[in-house]
Design a protein around this motif. Sequence first.
Motif, PDB file in Angstrom:
ATOM      1  N   PHE A 221       0.827  -1.204   0.000  1.00  0.00           N
ATOM      2  CA  PHE A 221       0.000   0.000   0.000  1.00  0.00           C
ATOM      3  C   PHE A 221       0.864   1.259   0.000  1.00  0.00           C
ATOM      4  O   PHE A 221       1.947   1.287   0.599  1.00  0.00           O
ATOM      5  N   GLN A 222       0.338   2.270  -0.661  1.00  0.00           N
ATOM      6  CA  GLN A 222       0.938   3.602  -0.638  1.00  0.00           C
ATOM      7  C   GLN A 222      -0.184   4.637  -0.507  1.00  0.00           C
ATOM      8  O   GLN A 222      -1.285   4.447  -1.055  1.00  0.00           O
ATOM      9  N   TRP A 223       0.127   5.719   0.202  1.00  0.00           N
ATOM     10  CA  TRP A 223      -0.843   6.809   0.382  1.00  0.00           C
ATOM     11  C   TRP A 223      -0.294   8.089  -0.233  1.00  0.00           C
ATOM     12  O   TRP A 223       0.888   8.385  -0.103  1.00  0.00           O
ATOM     13  N   TYR A 224      -1.187   8.823  -0.892  1.00  0.00           N
ATOM     14  CA  TYR A 224      -0.808  10.103  -1.500  1.00  0.00           C
ATOM     15  C   TYR A 224      -1.839  11.158  -1.136  1.00  0.00           C
ATOM     16  O   TYR A 224      -3.043  10.884  -1.037  1.00  0.00           O
ATOM     17  N   LYS A 225      -1.336  12.398  -0.949  1.00  0.00           N
ATOM     18  CA  LYS A 225      -2.215  13.559  -0.920  1.00  0.00           C
ATOM     19  C   LYS A 225      -1.775  14.458  -2.053  1.00  0.00           C
ATOM     20  O   LYS A 225      -0.629  14.927  -2.071  1.00  0.00           O
ATOM     21  N   ASP A 226      -2.691  14.649  -2.987  1.00  0.00           N
ATOM     22  CA  ASP A 226      -2.344  15.266  -4.269  1.00  0.00           C
ATOM     23  C   ASP A 226      -1.251  14.399  -4.904  1.00  0.00           C
ATOM     24  O   ASP A 226      -1.461  13.214  -5.100  1.00  0.00           O
ATOM     25  N   ASP A 227      -0.082  14.941  -5.198  1.00  0.00           N
ATOM     26  CA  ASP A 227       0.997  14.146  -5.788  1.00  0.00           C
ATOM     27  C   ASP A 227       2.081  13.788  -4.774  1.00  0.00           C
ATOM     28  O   ASP A 227       3.114  13.223  -5.135  1.00  0.00           O
TER      29      ASP A 227
END
Length: 291
Positions: A221-227
């Motif tokens: 899993f990976q999390w992003y906010k915007d880029d």
Amino acid sequence: MLEFGITSRPCGGLGDSEGSREERCSVDNRVTRVAWLNRSSILYAGNDKWCLDPRVVLLSNTKTEYSIQIQDVDVYDEGPYTCSVQTDNHPKTSRVHLIVQVSPKIVEISSDISINEGGNISLTCIATGRPDPTITWRHISPKAVGFVSEDEYLEITGITREQSGEYECSASNDVAAPVVRRVKVTVNYPPYISDAKSTGVPVGQKGILQCEASAVPAAEFQWYKDDKRLVEGQKGVKVESKAFFSRLTFFNVSEQDYGNYTCVASNKLGNTNVSIILYEISEPTSSTLFQ
């Protein structure tokens, strides 16, 4: 009138390759000569042993019984055995046919297999025994009903993730309890996100975003906010990932934390993502709490 007969009874292993057999010939006092033969070969003539096989022994030579024993019976011992009796009048013979039964044994079975969803597999289970054992395949699964194959070979085309798990081969011929072996089939498939919900949190409170995904091999899993990717150790934020879910925790939500977040789940077969919103809600007032 001379009366005699032959009976065959097991000694130990019920006539299988690890037991022994006793062949008995009933006689009376008018008998002058006796002999045991296997096909055309003489095993014993009276008390004299004619065969070289140490497994064949004389058990009894009396006025009422003439018996031999074959120890550690093998399938090659199967066939006719003849008791020849000489009386004052003429010779008589009686015959018994020894049938050797052998417990089932699985001698070859497929190894555990890993395959991508949609592929084809062929499982093999070879067993020996006498009589020839019946082979059946069964899927060890709560949803499986009955046998999936009644043959040495199990073919599955276009395999699905629901068909993963253990497959049990059973070999049975009623001589002994069935023999069973298992093969593990792992079906690989790309991730799909099964649960992800947006969450409302007041400023200054703890907020949690969670993303659940199913995949084989297990998803990363990976999390992003915007880029911008969020990583463990970032101030005020904790990223916690297990085999089937990932959790993003905000310990003290600020205005800057609100917005759209993207959860990405991936393995060697592909990836998928979902957008989750952390949005602001008003903190309940005391009057609201007691309404």
